[in-house]
Scaffold this motif. Structure first.
Motif, PDB file in Angstrom:
ATOM      1  N   HIS A 180     -17.592   1.372  61.274  1.00 38.35           N
ATOM      2  CA  HIS A 180     -18.639   0.344  61.347  1.00 38.35           C
ATOM      3  C   HIS A 180     -18.135  -0.994  61.893  1.00 38.35           C
ATOM      4  N   ARG A 206     -15.780   4.846  63.931  1.00 37.41           N
ATOM      5  CA  ARG A 206     -16.487   5.394  62.770  1.00 37.41           C
ATOM      6  C   ARG A 206     -16.167   4.642  61.477  1.00 37.41           C
ATOM      7  N   ASP A 248     -28.134   5.701  70.143  1.00 37.36           N
ATOM      8  CA  ASP A 248     -28.583   5.603  68.750  1.00 37.36           C
ATOM      9  C   ASP A 248     -27.886   4.473  68.003  1.00 37.36           C
ATOM     10  N   PHE A 249     -26.637   4.200  68.346  1.00 35.58           N
ATOM     11  CA  PHE A 249     -25.936   3.074  67.726  1.00 35.58           C
ATOM     12  C   PHE A 249     -26.679   1.774  68.035  1.00 35.58           C
ATOM     13  N   TYR A 250     -27.019   1.559  69.297  1.00 41.16           N
ATOM     14  CA  TYR A 250     -27.724   0.338  69.674  1.00 41.16           C
ATOM     15  C   TYR A 250     -29.125   0.287  69.067  1.00 41.16           C
ATOM     16  N   LYS A 251     -29.785   1.432  68.970  1.00 45.24           N
ATOM     17  CA  LYS A 251     -31.091   1.470  68.300  1.00 45.24           C
ATOM     18  C   LYS A 251     -30.963   1.011  66.853  1.00 45.24           C
ATOM     19  N   SER A 252     -29.866   1.365  66.193  1.00 43.01           N
ATOM     20  CA  SER A 252     -29.670   0.969  64.796  1.00 43.01           C
ATOM     21  C   SER A 252     -29.552  -0.548  64.648  1.00 43.01           C
ATOM     22  N   LEU A 253     -29.240  -1.236  65.738  1.00 39.31           N
ATOM     23  CA  LEU A 253     -29.143  -2.692  65.736  1.00 39.31           C
ATOM     24  C   LEU A 253     -30.442  -3.360  66.184  1.00 39.31           C
ATOM     25  N   GLY A 254     -31.445  -2.545  66.527  1.00 36.41           N
ATOM     26  CA  GLY A 254     -32.740  -3.085  66.930  1.00 36.41           C
ATOM     27  C   GLY A 254     -33.011  -3.048  68.420  1.00 36.41           C
ATOM     28  N   GLN A 300     -23.037  -7.639  65.904  1.00 38.33           N
ATOM     29  CA  GLN A 300     -23.777  -8.666  65.171  1.00 38.33           C
ATOM     30  C   GLN A 300     -23.268 -10.057  65.540  1.00 38.33           C
ATOM     31  N   THR A 340     -20.446  -2.402  64.658  1.00 39.79           N
ATOM     32  CA  THR A 340     -21.606  -3.116  64.140  1.00 39.79           C
ATOM     33  C   THR A 340     -21.250  -4.574  63.920  1.00 39.79           C
TER      34      THR A 340
END
Length: 148
Positions: A87, A85, A119-125, A94, A90
């Motif tokens: 980040h 938690r 949802d974490f992976y969705k936030s990366l596209g 990246q 991320t």
């Protein structure tokens, strides 16, 4: 914290030890996954680490399937319990995506995401590209990221 990526040939014994220690702590001890972590994929993978005070606190490995399919995967993604938690995942993802593009010339990247972290992976596209399935007794989804 610093982020570094290594081919297997670039791993020193200390770096390899820290990677394996982190993977064991998260996957074997914490998540109680009984699997053969030493699966020979590491030899042709790139290993991305986030370091804090000499220890791997976040990690991912990037590799291309040996079958010649050209499919690039990012897996073994982990964050040490005390660093979640913040980040950091991320950051490691990246960098792993950058490795996929630069080292494997990937047009797309695949992950098998544990269901609770989709949802974490969705936030990366990444987008879900499968029904839910069980891997190592844990629900997962296959997800795909198309690179520009």
């Amino acid at each position: 914290m610093t982020t570094t990526s290594y081919s297997f040939a670039q791993l020193t014994p200390t770096v390899l030890y820290e990677i394996m220690k982190a993977r064991q702590e998260v996957f074997t001890v914490e998540q109680e996954i009984l699997y053969n972590d030493l699966d020979d994929v590491d030899f042709h993978a790139w290993h991305t680490c986030v370091w804090h005070e000499g220890h791997v606190v976040c990690y991912a490995r990037t590799y291309c399937e040996e079958s010649g399919s050209g499919v690039v995967h990012i897996g073994r993604v982990l964050t040490a319990k005390d660093f979640r938690r913040q980040h950091i995942a991320t950051r490691v993802m990246q960098e792993a995506i950058k490795v996929a593009a630069e080292q494997f010339n990937a047009a797309e990247v695949m992950v098998h995401a544990q269901s609770y972290i989709v949802d974490f992976y969705k936030s990366l596209g990444f987008v879900v590209c499968s029904d839910e399935f069980i891997e190592a007794d844990i629900p997962h989804y296959a997800m795909r990221l198309t690179l520009a």
